[in-house]
Design a protein around this motif. Structure first.
Motif, PDB file in Angstrom:
ATOM      1  N   VAL A  66     -15.516  52.338 -49.547  1.00 15.51           N
ATOM      2  CA  VAL A  66     -14.110  51.278 -49.104  1.00 15.51           C
ATOM      3  C   VAL A  66     -14.893  51.170 -48.228  1.00 15.51           C
ATOM      4  O   VAL A  66     -13.807  50.271 -47.163  1.00 15.51           O
ATOM      5  CB  VAL A  66     -13.434  52.839 -50.025  1.00 15.51           C
ATOM      6  N   ARG A  67     -14.964  52.074 -47.001  1.00  8.90           N
ATOM      7  CA  ARG A  67     -14.648  51.950 -45.843  1.00  8.90           C
ATOM      8  C   ARG A  67     -15.314  50.676 -44.670  1.00  8.90           C
ATOM      9  O   ARG A  67     -15.207  50.132 -44.419  1.00  8.90           O
ATOM     10  CB  ARG A  67     -15.073  53.524 -44.857  1.00  8.90           C
ATOM     11  N   CYS A  68     -16.264  50.402 -45.969  1.00 10.90           N
ATOM     12  CA  CYS A  68     -17.090  48.873 -45.649  1.00 10.90           C
ATOM     13  C   CYS A  68     -16.043  47.976 -46.680  1.00 10.90           C
ATOM     14  O   CYS A  68     -15.909  47.025 -45.493  1.00 10.90           O
ATOM     15  CB  CYS A  68     -18.153  48.856 -46.368  1.00 10.90           C
ATOM     16  N   ASN A  69     -16.226  47.316 -47.389  1.00 11.47           N
ATOM     17  CA  ASN A  69     -15.354  47.038 -47.608  1.00 11.47           C
ATOM     18  C   ASN A  69     -14.053  47.056 -48.099  1.00 11.47           C
ATOM     19  O   ASN A  69     -13.328  45.633 -48.631  1.00 11.47           O
ATOM     20  CB  ASN A  69     -16.281  46.026 -48.745  1.00 11.47           C
ATOM     21  N   GLY A  70     -13.250  47.703 -48.248  1.00 15.05           N
ATOM     22  CA  GLY A  70     -12.030  48.257 -48.853  1.00 15.05           C
ATOM     23  C   GLY A  70     -12.021  48.560 -50.364  1.00 15.05           C
ATOM     24  O   GLY A  70     -10.726  47.939 -50.858  1.00 15.05           O
ATOM     25  N   ARG A 278     -19.994  51.278 -39.304  1.00 16.68           N
ATOM     26  CA  ARG A 278     -20.868  52.588 -38.323  1.00 16.68           C
ATOM     27  C   ARG A 278     -20.002  53.293 -37.310  1.00 16.68           C
ATOM     28  O   ARG A 278     -18.763  52.922 -36.588  1.00 16.68           O
ATOM     29  CB  ARG A 278     -21.983  51.915 -37.355  1.00 16.68           C
ATOM     30  N   ILE A 279     -20.340  54.803 -36.787  1.00 19.37           N
ATOM     31  CA  ILE A 279     -19.501  54.825 -35.740  1.00 19.37           C
ATOM     32  C   ILE A 279     -20.299  54.544 -34.411  1.00 19.37           C
ATOM     33  O   ILE A 279     -21.738  54.627 -34.107  1.00 19.37           O
ATOM     34  CB  ILE A 279     -20.553  56.342 -35.857  1.00 19.37           C
ATOM     35  N   VAL A 334     -19.576  65.246 -30.717  1.00 14.92           N
ATOM     36  CA  VAL A 334     -18.803  64.350 -31.041  1.00 14.92           C
ATOM     37  C   VAL A 334     -18.804  63.471 -32.153  1.00 14.92           C
ATOM     38  O   VAL A 334     -17.762  62.963 -33.040  1.00 14.92           O
ATOM     39  CB  VAL A 334     -18.524  63.319 -30.287  1.00 14.92           C
ATOM     40  N   SER A 335     -19.904  62.947 -32.634  1.00 20.43           N
ATOM     41  CA  SER A 335     -20.663  62.038 -33.431  1.00 20.43           C
ATOM     42  C   SER A 335     -20.867  62.617 -34.802  1.00 20.43           C
ATOM     43  O   SER A 335     -20.638  62.224 -35.587  1.00 20.43           O
ATOM     44  CB  SER A 335     -21.472  61.676 -32.794  1.00 20.43           C
ATOM     45  N   ASP A 341     -16.650  65.314 -40.194  1.00 15.57           N
ATOM     46  CA  ASP A 341     -14.863  65.066 -41.294  1.00 15.57           C
ATOM     47  C   ASP A 341     -14.795  64.180 -41.952  1.00 15.57           C
ATOM     48  O   ASP A 341     -13.693  64.024 -42.978  1.00 15.57           O
ATOM     49  CB  ASP A 341     -14.198  64.955 -39.964  1.00 15.57           C
ATOM     50  N   SER A 342     -15.108  63.255 -42.067  1.00 17.58           N
ATOM     51  CA  SER A 342     -15.304  62.076 -43.158  1.00 17.58           C
ATOM     52  C   SER A 342     -15.714  62.298 -44.318  1.00 17.58           C
ATOM     53  O   SER A 342     -15.483  61.150 -45.341  1.00 17.58           O
ATOM     54  CB  SER A 342     -15.868  60.564 -42.722  1.00 17.58           C
TER      55      SER A 342
END
Length: 443
Positions: A66-70, A278-279, A334-335, A341-342
């Motif tokens: 979902v984060r990629c393309n909604g 991506r991060i 931090v990565s 957390d995701s």
């Protein structure tokens, strides 16, 4: 659209949006198909078609997807299955010229997989135009990498939406703009080539030893600088816009020495990436890239692993000085926090290897390969510094493992310019160091 294949002169530009595999062995599921038929004589759009597609497994639509393309589970819950739209897709594609960005290695493969899953013959193209390969060969690296989002930003076309029909139309506009620039350059090559970065392999080569002179290398760098001054990269207006990298006090443009990094100003954030997100690691809101000298090669070139295209994943292992370890450990932390957390369940692989003892940490520097037509070349710039301090860029006509291995013998000292790429793939996550430039110090 129902004409026979002999009469099908239109070009079918198409694009897929898919799920992102979240575990080993899981395939891609098509969530959206979009295509436009284009007249090859004037590149006018003749017709279009797009549809969401309901995957066989509802839970294949993950948070990362979902984060990629909604495209959410609810959005595809009432969409037709691939079986229900297969006839339409077959009719659009079969017997026509196929076109799209990176379609040979991704979209074409997914189409054939989808038809195989419903036990139907897949459509076959009359010809294929992969604009990723085409533009890499002709337009070069002047727009940065050759991802659609980068090309669209370069030409001021806005932010890539990662929805099939929008991306297809953006692809066509990028292709038109690239063609126009190349057409103009070809009309006055003696003028345009003095201020354009025409090719990723444009450095002149001395035929006697295969090396470019330092003067030639500096001339190339001056051409890049002129081009960037005349045409700075446009910033997208979305929330993921990335500032232009600044120059550290060490004098290496865009790359920071470890002692220039302030740990409290390190952060990780999701940014748009081709077909996904991506991060990206940032330092003071600028993408983090590092420079370090005096790195001793512990192990030479490793080539036992392959990428998805079947190319070797080349890398060397170098010893890490304490100050660089400190920066890499903080970047790792931090990565990892953002990925965990995701909701990711992937196993985290530490960046710095301390298995040989805490006093001798090592890290792996990756040397990526780039497809240039049918030939694989090094994406990393490789230089050799003589005892006098003069450096020469080594220009290779193709990938040669033996030749590369002879340059990075254990004990060799190198200077490295590298990016920090965060990955979360097939249940493994971590940070990968990708060498942008390596300078080998002669022994």
């Amino acid at each position: 659209m129902g004409s026979s294949s002999e009469e099908r002169t239109e070009i079918a530009f198409f694009d897929l949006e898919t799920t992102i595999p979240s575990r080993a062995g899981q395939g891609y599921a098509i969530l959206e198909f979009g295509a436009i038929l284009v007249c090859p004589r004037n590149l006018v759009e003749l017709s279009s078609y797009s549809t969401l597609i309901k995957p066989a497994e509802r839970y294949a639509v993950t948070v990362a997807s979902v984060r990629c393309n909604g495209i959410t589970r609810d959005a595809v819950s009432i969409a037709p299955t691939f079986l229900e739209v297969a006839d339409k897709i077959f009719d659009l594609l079969h017997g026509r010229i196929w076109a799209g960005h990176n379609i040979v290695k991704f979209d074409c493969v997914r189409i054939r997989e989808a038809f195989a899953e419903i036990s139907r013959p897949a459509p076959e193209p009359k010809g294929t135009i992969d604009t990723l390969t085409l533009l890499t060969q002709t337009f070069g690296r002047r727009a940065g990498n050759m991802k659609m989002a980068s090309l669209a930003t370069y030409f001021g076309l806005g932010q890539q939406s990662h929805r099939s029909l929008d991306d297809v139309r953006m692809n066509l506009e990028v292709l038109k703009d690239c063609a126009a620039v190349l057409f103009l350059e070809s009309s006055l090559p003696d003028i345009f080539t003095n201020s354009s970065w025409l090719s990723p392999n444009g450095t002149a080569r001395n035929r006697s030893n295969g090396k470019a002179s330092l003067e030639e290398t500096n001339q190339n760098n001056r051409q890049v600088d002129v081009n960037m001054q005349e045409r700075p990269m446009a910033e997208s207006s979305g929330m993921f816009s990335i500032p232009i990298a600044s120059e550290g006090s060490s004098g290496h443009a865009g790359f920071l020495a470890p002692d220039e990094v302030s740990i409290p100003y390190l952060r990780a954030s999701y940014v748009p990436f081709y077909r996904s997100q991506r991060i990206q690691l940032f330092h003071r809101d600028v993408p983090l890239q590092l420079y370090s000298s005096g790195l001793k090669v512990r192990y030479g070139v490793n080539s036992k692993f392959l990428d998805q295209a079947g190319r070797p994943r080349l890398s060397i292992v170098v010893d890490m000085p304490p100050i660089l370890c400190h920066v890499l450990d903080a970047s790792d932390l931090v990565s990892q926090k953002l990925i965990m957390d995701s909701g990711s369940s992937s196993d985290w692989r530490p960046l710095v290897n301390r298995r040989n003892g805490s006093n001798s940490p090592t890290v792996r520097l990756n040397i990526p390969l780039l497809a240039n037509g049918d030939i694989d070349i090094y994406e990393t710039e490789i230089y050799q510094k003589e005892a006098s301090g003069n450096a020469q860029r080594l220009v290779f006509t193709r990938f040669d493992l033996g030749e590369l291995d002879s340059l990075f013998l254990p004990g060799t000292l190198v200077e490295a310019y590298f990016s920090l790429d965060v990955y979360d793939y097939q249940q493994y996550a971590g940070v990968r160091l990708v060498a942008k430039k390596l300078i080998i110090n002669s022994r």
